[in-house]
Write a protein that holds these residues in place. Structure first.
Motif, PDB file in Angstrom:
ATOM      1  N   ALA A  35      -5.744   1.600   8.319  1.00  0.00           N
ATOM      2  CA  ALA A  35      -6.949   1.983   7.430  1.00  0.00           C
ATOM      3  C   ALA A  35      -6.560   3.036   6.081  1.00  0.00           C
ATOM      4  N   ALA A  36      -5.855   3.417   5.669  1.00  0.00           N
ATOM      5  CA  ALA A  36      -5.502   4.170   4.467  1.00  0.00           C
ATOM      6  C   ALA A  36      -4.952   3.312   3.804  1.00  0.00           C
ATOM      7  N   ASP A  37      -4.477   2.336   3.585  1.00  0.00           N
ATOM      8  CA  ASP A  37      -4.190   1.927   2.793  1.00  0.00           C
ATOM      9  C   ASP A  37      -5.746   0.456   1.309  1.00  0.00           C
ATOM     10  N   ARG A  38      -6.599   0.721   2.475  1.00  0.00           N
ATOM     11  CA  ARG A  38      -7.711  -0.433   2.235  1.00  0.00           C
ATOM     12  C   ARG A  38      -9.153   1.149   1.627  1.00  0.00           C
ATOM     13  N   VAL A  77      -6.859  14.039   2.243  1.00  0.00           N
ATOM     14  CA  VAL A  77      -8.035  14.010   3.082  1.00  0.00           C
ATOM     15  C   VAL A  77      -6.939  14.072   4.818  1.00  0.00           C
ATOM     16  N   GLN A  78      -5.436  13.909   4.569  1.00  0.00           N
ATOM     17  CA  GLN A  78      -4.777  14.513   5.843  1.00  0.00           C
ATOM     18  C   GLN A  78      -4.572  15.467   5.715  1.00  0.00           C
ATOM     19  N   ILE A  79      -4.816  16.589   4.925  1.00  0.00           N
ATOM     20  CA  ILE A  79      -4.750  18.119   4.994  1.00  0.00           C
ATOM     21  C   ILE A  79      -5.526  18.485   5.005  1.00  0.00           C
ATOM     22  N   ALA A  80      -6.672  17.663   4.704  1.00  0.00           N
ATOM     23  CA  ALA A  80      -7.984  18.983   5.164  1.00  0.00           C
ATOM     24  C   ALA A  80      -8.269  18.008   5.934  1.00  0.00           C
ATOM     25  N   GLN A  81      -7.922  17.317   6.962  1.00  0.00           N
ATOM     26  CA  GLN A  81      -8.722  17.352   8.172  1.00  0.00           C
ATOM     27  C   GLN A  81      -7.570  17.925   9.367  1.00  0.00           C
ATOM     28  N   SER A  82      -5.971  18.148   8.857  1.00  0.00           N
ATOM     29  CA  SER A  82      -5.911  19.474   9.399  1.00  0.00           C
ATOM     30  C   SER A  82      -6.246  20.525   9.193  1.00  0.00           C
ATOM     31  N   ARG A  83      -6.688  20.714   8.452  1.00  0.00           N
ATOM     32  CA  ARG A  83      -6.914  22.549   8.352  1.00  0.00           C
ATOM     33  C   ARG A  83      -8.319  22.418   9.052  1.00  0.00           C
ATOM     34  N   PHE A  84      -9.241  21.397   8.372  1.00  0.00           N
ATOM     35  CA  PHE A  84     -10.901  21.696   9.967  1.00  0.00           C
ATOM     36  C   PHE A  84     -10.917  21.403  11.133  1.00  0.00           C
ATOM     37  N   GLY A 144       0.734  -1.298   0.451  1.00  0.00           N
ATOM     38  CA  GLY A 144       0.097  -0.194  -0.130  1.00  0.00           C
ATOM     39  C   GLY A 144       0.777   1.224   0.450  1.00  0.00           C
ATOM     40  N   ASP A 145       0.266   2.300  -0.040  1.00  0.00           N
ATOM     41  CA  ASP A 145       0.674   3.164  -0.060  1.00  0.00           C
ATOM     42  C   ASP A 145       0.847   4.260   0.196  1.00  0.00           C
ATOM     43  N   SER A 146       0.320   4.152   1.800  1.00  0.00           N
ATOM     44  CA  SER A 146       0.600   5.289   3.041  1.00  0.00           C
ATOM     45  C   SER A 146       1.194   4.129   4.187  1.00  0.00           C
ATOM     46  N   SER A 147       0.703   2.678   4.036  1.00  0.00           N
ATOM     47  CA  SER A 147       1.309   1.691   5.866  1.00  0.00           C
ATOM     48  C   SER A 147       1.702   1.072   4.936  1.00  0.00           C
ATOM     49  N   GLY A 148       1.842   0.372   3.902  1.00  0.00           N
ATOM     50  CA  GLY A 148       2.732  -0.783   3.185  1.00  0.00           C
ATOM     51  C   GLY A 148       1.924  -1.893   3.289  1.00  0.00           C
TER      52      GLY A 148
END
Length: 675
Positions: free
Chosen positions: A546-549, A462-469, A189-193
């Motif tokens: 979860a990010a990989d699924r 998603v990650q950046i948007a979460q921090s902005r929110f 997976g791209d995020s957690s492998g």
């Protein structure tokens, strides 16, 4: 003025980069290779660039670009030979040329048709290069403002166009693109492998499938097998006749038509996924509509050659716009091009906004190379026409083993693993089935290429948007729905609506008759089964990763819904519907040999390679194929085999590569090249 102050030095630097003897030599080499590939119907730029991929690792960026641009630029010119001389489209972008080019050849005006086509192709290619230059000048400041949400939206736009504008049944294109994306997610997976559709018990799949294998398997293998089943020469005539200058005069007399069709080609080429599937038909339709006497079209009207040929070369310049500016492939060949650029030099060149910011000189070098390649390609095509016409009369049963030998060697170089050949065979079989049942192979390939960037952009957004929110609702909304994103959403919605209306008239793989329900439905069920297994496999990924699924579940879920709708439609629709397109249907096919006996030859090569190693297996395969299948004497078969082995050894020595070993090599210490 700020634009010119940045662009002019970059243009000058680009000219200095390419106006060197070694660079021009690589450009000519690429043109010659593209000419060789373009002569064979169906292979085209995707197969040609896929063959080049293994040799791009670490190559000087300018030399590698010269080689690739030379090939990409000349294929839309050289595929005219097949269209004119034998009446079979050399690629999806030369389908309309057949309508008038082939009748001209049958009445002895092949040279006139070819020269008119080459002049039109040269002009269209130069128009495409000029447009690309101007567009980069204007668009560069805007593109540099793109962040992750904008890049994600551009990716979505590209995928929507590829899926919808892929053929008569829009859902087939969407599901094909989804299937390609799911194949692209195989491995870590791209995020957690976390592994997806892979296991450490089968290490080959951990790193995913290589682009060279997917490109060759989906495009080259099906076309080679299709031509081999017909067991005849590519063309039945080697005499071109006279009229070379008459064809050039025809183009001059219709120069304004060539200008209009070139502009059509550029505009259509800019739209991701539309390109070669439809550009020639739009140009041909425009040509017919603007001609007073329409009765001659279809029986050898030279304007019916000039219009489509002007547009299909111009579309390459247009196709490079989304490719270079956003990293979104404008066509199947551009998808391979993106993957190849990442391999050049130290791997620090990346298409998209970063290329315009950090490598503007390289960007303009591509423009200069495109213009030069069109000039060189046209001159070589004219000069080599006589020899190529004679080459096309060689029975394909003598050419196919040589082509497959090169493809197998190129596939193995991507990972230096015997499983590379197994993967090539499996993906090749998938490509054969997709071609047979009229599923869009470009949509599959572009989905495969975009799977990684789409997942990366989605996760980052998603990650950046979460921090902005967390900082504030307004700040999060401003990040997600920037003015550029809103404009792109509107453009995507409009394009989808327009695309759905046009999809019914697009025949991306040519005209395919409908057959019985059983075979197309079985293939759909097989695709659906893989998508379901992929969805379940992604769902089993633990919560800590979860990010990989998220991405594979979403993509497979959409594709499953599309496949289920197709299944319901197949149940209720009559067999005459386009859903049941099947190239093997009907009794008027020209195939002499069946699919399974033909595939058995290549499966035999694979099995022998696993047992005896590639070189020994190849020698046995070549001799047996030429002696039994091609029906040549034993002496000829032996000479052919010897020439093939010498050529492969020379290639391996030149590139410092090895061949796939088998069980024999694990028991015996053999000298090179038998190792």
């Amino acid at each position: 003025m700020d634009i010119l102050s940045v662009a002019l030095p970059a243009l000058g630097s680009a000219a200095g980069l390419i106006l060197q003897p070694v660079v021009l030599g690589y450009l000519v080499l690429g043109v010659v290779m593209g000419l060789c590939v373009g002569v064979f119907p169906g292979l085209g730029g995707i197969a040609g660039l896929s063959l080049l991929l293994p040799f791009m690792f670490g190559m000087d960026p300018v030399l590698g670009l010269a080689l690739m641009i030379g090939m990409v630029a000349v294929v839309p010119t050289s595929d005219t030979f097949a269209s004119v001389l034998m009446g079979i489209p050399g690629s999806s972008a030369s389908q309309a040329t057949v309508l008038d080019g082939f009748p001209m050849a049958k009445r002895g005006e092949a040279a006139r048709a070819l020269s008119a086509a080459f002049a039109s192709s040269l002009f269209g290619g130069l128009v495409g290069a000029a447009f690309l230059t101007l567009f980069i000048l204007v668009a560069r400041p805007i593109v540099l403002e793109f962040r992750t949400p904008e890049l994600l939206m551009i990716t979505v736009f590209g995928l929507s166009m590829v899926g919808i504008l892929a053929g008569r049944v829009a859902l087939k294109g969407i599901v094909a693109a989804g299937l390609g994306m799911m194949v692209g997610t195989i491995g870590e997976g791209d995020s957690s492998g976390e592994l997806r559709m892979a296991s450490y018990d089968l290490p080959y799949l951990v790193d995913g499938l290589k682009l060279v294998i997917v490109g060759l398997g989906i495009f080259a293998i099906p076309e080679i097998v299709a031509l081999l089943r017909q067991d005849r020469a590519i063309s039945e005539r080697s005499v071109l006749g006279g009229g070379w200058m008459r064809g050039v005069r025809d183009w001059l007399a219709n120069a304004w038509l060539s200008v209009r069709c070139s502009i059509i080609g550029v505009v259509v080429g800019v739209i991701p996924g539309l390109g070669g599937s439809v550009v020639d038909w739009i140009a041909y339709g425009h040509t017919v509509q603007t001609t007073k006497d329409k009765s001659r079209f279809g029986s050898g009207e030279v304007r019916g050659v000039i219009g489509p040929e002007s547009s299909n070369n111009a579309k390459e310049g247009g196709g490079l716009v989304p490719t270079l500016l956003f990293g979104i492939p404008g066509s199947g060949s551009m998808a391979i091009f993106i993957g190849a650029i990442a391999l050049l030099g130290s791997g620090n060149i990346e298409v998209g906004p970063s290329m315009l910011k950090n490598n503007l000189d390289i960007t303009y070098a591509i423009v200069w190379l495109l213009a030069l390649a069109n000039v060189v390609g046209t001159l070589i095509c004219i000069g080599a026409s006589g020899g190529i016409a004679r080459l096309t009369t060689i029975p394909f049963s003598l050419l196919a083993p040589f082509l497959f030998m090169i493809i197998a060697f190129a596939a193995f170089q991507s990972g230096q693993d015997l499983m590379d050949l197994v993967a090539l065979f499996v993906i090749g079989f998938l490509g054969i089935m997709m071609r047979r049942f009229d599923w869009s192979r470009p949509a599959f390939l572009i989905g495969f290429v975009l799977s990684n960037p789409a997942e990366t952009y989605a996760n980052q957004a998603v990650q950046i948007a979460q921090s902005r929110f967390r900082k504030g609702f307004a700040e999060g909304i401003d990040y997600i729905f920037s003015p550029i994103v809103i404009v792109l959403i509107i453009i995507t919605l409009i394009s989808v609506v327009v695309g759905l209306r046009q999809a019914k008239t697009i025949m991306a793989e040519g005209a395919v008759k409908s057959g019985r329900k059983m075979a197309p439905m079985i293939f759909l069920l097989a695709v659906l089964a893989y998508l379901v297994v992929s969805f379940v496999d992604a769902s089993l990924i633990p919560d800590y990763a979860a990010a990989d699924r998220v991405f594979p579940r979403f993509v497979s879920g959409v594709a499953i819904v599309g496949a289920l709708v197709l299944l319901v439609q197949m149940i209720v629709r009559p067999e005459s519907h386009a859903l049941f397109a099947d190239r093997d249907a009907g009794g008027d096919r020209e195939d002499v040999h069946g699919l399974w006996p033909t595939l058995a030859w290549f499966a035999g090569l694979l099995i022998l390679t696993a047992l005896l190693g590639f070189i020994v297996a190849l020698a046995l395969f070549l001799f047996a194929f030429i002696y039994h299948r091609a029906g040549r004497p034993a002496g000829f078969a032996a000479a052919y085999t010897g020439a093939g082995i010498v050529f492969m050894c020379f290639m391996a020595w030149l590139l410092n590569r090895d061949f796939p070993p088998g069980l024999l090599q694990s028991f015996a210490d053999l000298p090179w090249p038998l190792t």
